[in-house]
Enzyme design. Structure first.
Site, PDB file in Angstrom:
ATOM      1  N   CYS A   1      36.790  -6.531  85.098  1.00  0.00           N
ATOM      2  CA  CYS A   1      37.308  -5.167  85.236  1.00  0.00           C
ATOM      3  C   CYS A   1      38.527  -5.179  86.156  1.00  0.00           C
ATOM      4  O   CYS A   1      38.422  -5.584  87.312  1.00  0.00           O
ATOM      5  CB  CYS A   1      36.226  -4.248  85.799  1.00  0.00           C
ATOM      6  SG  CYS A   1      36.837  -2.581  86.143  1.00  0.00           S
TER       7      CYS A   1
ATOM      8  N   CYS B   1      28.201   1.365  82.597  1.00  0.00           N
ATOM      9  CA  CYS B   1      29.660   1.392  82.646  1.00  0.00           C
ATOM     10  C   CYS B   1      30.224   1.001  81.272  1.00  0.00           C
ATOM     11  O   CYS B   1      29.766   0.021  80.679  1.00  0.00           O
ATOM     12  CB  CYS B   1      30.148   0.413  83.711  1.00  0.00           C
ATOM     13  SG  CYS B   1      31.920   0.175  83.683  1.00  0.00           S
TER      14      CYS B   1
ATOM     15  N   GLU C   1      23.724  -6.761  86.377  1.00  0.00           N
ATOM     16  CA  GLU C   1      24.628  -6.807  85.215  1.00  0.00           C
ATOM     17  C   GLU C   1      24.392  -8.078  84.400  1.00  0.00           C
ATOM     18  O   GLU C   1      24.339  -8.038  83.167  1.00  0.00           O
ATOM     19  CB  GLU C   1      26.098  -6.755  85.667  1.00  0.00           C
ATOM     20  CG  GLU C   1      27.065  -6.756  84.496  1.00  0.00           C
ATOM     21  CD  GLU C   1      28.515  -6.992  84.902  1.00  0.00           C
ATOM     22  OE1 GLU C   1      29.211  -7.725  84.181  1.00  0.00           O
ATOM     23  OE2 GLU C   1      28.967  -6.442  85.932  1.00  0.00           O
TER      24      GLU C   1
ATOM     25  N   HIS D   1      25.361  -0.870  85.974  1.00  0.00           N
ATOM     26  CA  HIS D   1      25.236  -2.307  85.684  1.00  0.00           C
ATOM     27  C   HIS D   1      24.755  -2.612  84.266  1.00  0.00           C
ATOM     28  O   HIS D   1      24.923  -3.724  83.787  1.00  0.00           O
ATOM     29  CB  HIS D   1      24.226  -2.959  86.651  1.00  0.00           C
ATOM     30  CG  HIS D   1      24.616  -2.886  88.087  1.00  0.00           C
ATOM     31  ND1 HIS D   1      24.123  -1.913  88.941  1.00  0.00           N
ATOM     32  CD2 HIS D   1      25.431  -3.658  88.834  1.00  0.00           C
ATOM     33  CE1 HIS D   1      24.631  -2.107  90.147  1.00  0.00           C
ATOM     34  NE2 HIS D   1      25.433  -3.147  90.116  1.00  0.00           N
TER      35      HIS D   1
END
Length: 281
Positions: free
Chosen positions: A193, A99, A129, A77
Site C-alpha cells: 500500500c 481494506c 492480514e 486486515h
C-alpha cells in the site's frame, strides 16, 4: 516551563482502511449500542478503549465459534475464507470492513493459487492480514519474514512473489533481486500500500526538522515498530509512547522544537492530546 514549540505530522494517523473500519463500527454502535469485532479493530489500545466504551466487544476466533445470531465486524486486515463459512453456519451477520487494498491482494493470491503457482508471501508470521492471505491458498503458500528463512537452493525454479500490504517497498525489491540473482524466475506482484510505504520517506524528512520526536503508537502495531525505527535512525532523540502517561519531561529542553508523529493505526485525537500535554510542560 519548557515553552516547547510542538507540531504534529499531517501525514501521520489512520490510513484510509482503518478510517473506513472505525467509521463502520461507530455507525452501528451509535444506532445499536453494541457490536462484536473479530480481533482488535486497530492495533492501538487507546482507540480500542474508546470504542469499547461505545459498546464494541473484541472477540477472538475461538469465541466466534460459539457465537450465534449476532453482528460481527471484520476489521481492515481481512479474514480467511473459513471465517465467512463459519458465519454462515452460525447465522452471523458480517460487517465487512476489510481494506480494499487487502481484498484486491486476497483475490490476486486466490487466482495464482487456482493456477497452481508456487506462492511465496513476504510478511509477518501470524499477522492477521497474512492469516487471511494464507487462507486463500488453503494454507499452502510459504510465508517468510526474511529471505534468510528460505533455502534458496531448494526453492522451485519459478515462484510467484507477493507481499503483505504494509511491508517496506525497498526490502521487497531487495528480496526480489536476491531471488533472481540466485537463478529463480520470479513473477513479482508489488502489492504494498503506497499510503503506508510513502510514510517512510515523509517521516525521514519530518524527523530531521525537530530537536525531539515523540512517536505515538500502540505496542502491537507492526507498522508502528517499522516507522519508529525510521524516525530513530534520522533523529536519535526519538521517543516511543503509547499514551500521555509514557511522556517524560526529562526528554525536553527549554524552547525546543518537538515533532509528534505516529503509525497508520494511531488516532489523530491521541496525538492532539499529547500535543496539548507537551505545550503545558
Amino acid at each position: 516551563m519548557f515553552n516547547l514549540s510542538v507540531d504534529i505530522d499531517i501525514n501521520s494517523g489512520f490510513c484510509f482502511g482503518v478510517v473506513y473500519a472505525i467509521e463502520m463500527a461507530e455507525d452501528i454502535l451509535n444506532e445499536e449500542g453494541h457490536l462484536y469485532c473479530l480481533g482488535d479493530i486497530v492495533h492501538n489500545d487507546e482507540e480500542v478503549k474508546r470504542l469499547e466504551k461505545m459498546g464494541l466487544r473484541i472477540i477472538n476466533h475461538e469465541e466466534l465459534k460459539s457465537l450465534r445470531d449476532a453482528k460481527v465486524l471484520i476489521r481492515a486486515h481481512g479474514e480467511p475464507p473459513s471465517t465467512y463459512q463459519l458465519a454462515i453456519q452460525n447465522n452471523l451477520e458480517l460487517i465487512d470492513a476489510s481494506c480494499p487494498v487487502v481484498l484486491k491482494l486476497q483475490n490476486r493470491i486466490k487466482n495464482s493459487f487456482d493456477k497452481e503457482e508456487n506462492i511465496y508471501i513476504y510478511g509477518k508470521h501470524g499477522h492477521a492480514e497474512v492469516v487471511g492471505l494464507l487462507g486463500q491458498t488453503n494454507d499452502q503458500a510459504v510465508v517468510f519474514q526474511d529471505i534468510e528463512e528460505l533455502n534458496l537452493e531448494e526453492l522451485p525454479s519459478e515462484i510467484t512473489l507477493y507481499s503483505q500490504t504494509t511491508k517496506s517497498t525497498d526490502k521487497f525489491y531487495e528480496i526480489n533481486q536476491m531471488l533472481q540473482e540466485n537463478g529463480i524466475s520470479v513473477k513479482t506482484n508489488d502489492t504494498i500500500c503506497r499510503q503506508v510505504s510513502n510514510r517512510d520517506k515523509e517521516l525521514r524528512e519530518f524527523a530531521k526538522k525537530f530537536d525531539v520526536i515523540v512517536f505515538v503508537s500502540g505496542t502491537k502495531s507492526s507498522n508502528g515498530k517499522v516507522l519508529h525505527k525510521i524516525c530513530a535512525d534520522q533523529n536519535p532523540r526519538t521517543h516511543f509512547v503509547s499514551s500521555i502517561g509514557d511522556v517524560k519531561s526529562e526528554w525536553f529542553g527549554k524552547d525546543e522544537r518537538v515533532g509528534i508523529c505516529g503509525a497508520t493505526s494511531t488516532p489523530m485525537w491521541l496525538m492532539e492530546e499529547i500535543k496539548g500535554h507537551l505545550e503545558k510542560l
